[in-house]
Design an enzyme around this catalytic site. Structure first.
Site: not given
Lengths: 140, 140, 140, 140, 140, 140
Positions: A14, A33, A39, A41, A79
């Site tokens: 995101h 960010c 980047h 998670h 996902d």
């Protein structure tokens, strides 16, 4: 009150960026960010529902059903995706953990209308061990 | 033998993609990890070094020094970045966990040459709770 | 209501001891936690704040700011310290997890007055996997 | 309000089965959890109590006492047992996580009546990382 | 040498019992693990394979393939089962963590023969946070 | 080869300090770990033993026996203590994680001589999630 909670995980990229602001202001607000290429998670989402416990089943709700809902409403759309570019529910929305929690609430709540007596209680979006968001709905 | 291990974490996006192959072959090999806009992880890297224990310090190596090395060699170049586009050490390299481990080994080993008697033992790259890679160097 | 939570960690020694009581009564009340030379923990503290979500940022509060506050109010004064002897905020206070939570609440709440619309929601002090304390403020 | 929470763990087998229903209906409702020979979990239970903090002790309640209560009320009757066949508190009760939470609440609350000013706040039964139940008592 | 590791989880009941011994001797050897109705765990199994890294893929082995093997060889036969009564690979075998590791090694190694250049390196069976077994094969 | 590993935890204070060095040199070497009043950790120690698997028991060693050894050799002398002042095995030894691992190895190995066919394989001392030490004995 009793709640049952089910956890689902997904891995996604995101970028925190508001297209209506200048590059400078985006950087000032979002810092690293805001990195242009994004980047990512390993997200975990814990969804809690509440309701009565029928003597016949001993369960607020069939966990398999709740798990299936989380697959459809959270895991499948997100996902291995880039949340800004690939996921319809985030169009026009900055994909902060706060906004993820609200979007997931809407998606799960819509599915739960099929389960009378079961109510969505909370959505926790865990971006990393060091930060997470909890949302208890528009009426809380 | 005794090893000390230090852990460092970073959040990054990546895409598994070999530009020399067709779109079809990339998809066949990498599946959802080939998503054009990338996806991401909270990576953790555990770096182990070995050596003797001087009676004067009781430590194989100053942990603060090891931590500083991991910041420079791993965290700073990779955190809140897209590994394919933003990180020099992955130019021309598919950023699989295997290739990350090898690249981090090189970077850390280069810094450790300043510490006589201390040797790099292993690098573990943890992409998620469900999969990780361990590399013990080119001579293992 | 929506909350965002940030986690901070520190390693410290402490001793549960009330100097106004006899050695025998201290031992009866605090048991092994009364050991004269102290013992220690890897503490984790999770601090939750609540507020509205401005459309411009999508964030209740800048996580970097919250993280900086926790560094100043919790990590810097406590990390690698003996809570009874080295930390001003625990002077005259028995450093139980309960009292830590209250002290951290005060410190963080004082800093948050600079952020209109953001309110401290809760402080969780985790002494070990087996016990933790949650404090929701003097008005809860 | 301030709560302290203590965690206890046990390993047990169980089977989700309602003897008043047919084999077909049991399978329809409980799925693989209805397997005749049972399956099992490493359960964790987190019990939270609340109360005032006496200046003399700085503690809502002696954690050792709370830990002893959890041993007697939860660990001893359940650890290395089959919940359906070996544990008196589950006679006639389907051992879902919901029903475990309610049974543990009763057992712990009965012991806490010896501690004036301390009240049971919540019981969390964690069956696996992916699902847990939280119960806040018959009056919540 | 480089290894990649994949984790799989299952929930199962088991009982440590040697039918060729008396009840007394079984109790003496296995203690509470000998409980007649069994007990259970959330098992986790981490399987590590090693091999060269083809430049074309950057991967020792397709993680999806490894994951599928673990589903077939470990998760499907064991999840929500009683290992003593329901699982063919444990017939005539006491289902200790040691014997699980050896059985899973055999099952996974048989599937890996289809992958030239990839070798099974180790199998870790985690019964609980407090105990696990590691097996490196009959030739180690 | 097959190993079984048992984990034990304890909470302790310590201080990294070499009394033969000046205050300045101690600070230069140990930094904040040299704080005069000490600091502390929730330590975890994982001890691995290896051996053959008798068909009669299916176990390298009775886990209850291994657990009892770890209680006597590690938990009882160290839990809720200050390692520098309260623990005989660290007299004259700087209590770094490296030196803890070596001391625990000696204590556990001495007890294991009562178990023919069982050998100590490794000792892992985990000071925090971010750093741990592994020791494989004087002959490794």
């Amino acid at each position: 009150m009793i709640t049952i909670t089910r956890r689902v995980e997904f891995s996604a990229a995101h970028r925190l960026h508001n297209p209506e602001l200048s590059a400078e202001e985006n950087w000032r607000i979002f810092g690293i960010c805001n990195n242009a290429n994004g980047h990512g998670h390993n997200y975990a989402v814990e969804v809690s529902v509440k309701g009565a416990i029928p003597k016949k089943t001993g369960m607020v709700m069939d966990l398999k059903d709740l798990s299936d809902i989380l697959q459809r409403a959270i895991h499948e759309p997100c996902d291995h995706k880039h949340l800004n570019h690939d996921v319809a529910m985030f169009e026009g929305i900055i994909p902060t953990a706060e906004n993820l929690a609200i979007a997931f609430w809407k998606g799960v709540a819509a599915e739960l209308t099929k389960y009378p007596g079961v109510k969505l209680h909370g959505v926790r979006v865990i971006e990393s061990r060091n930060n997470f968001v909890e949302y208890f709905g528009p009426d809380a």
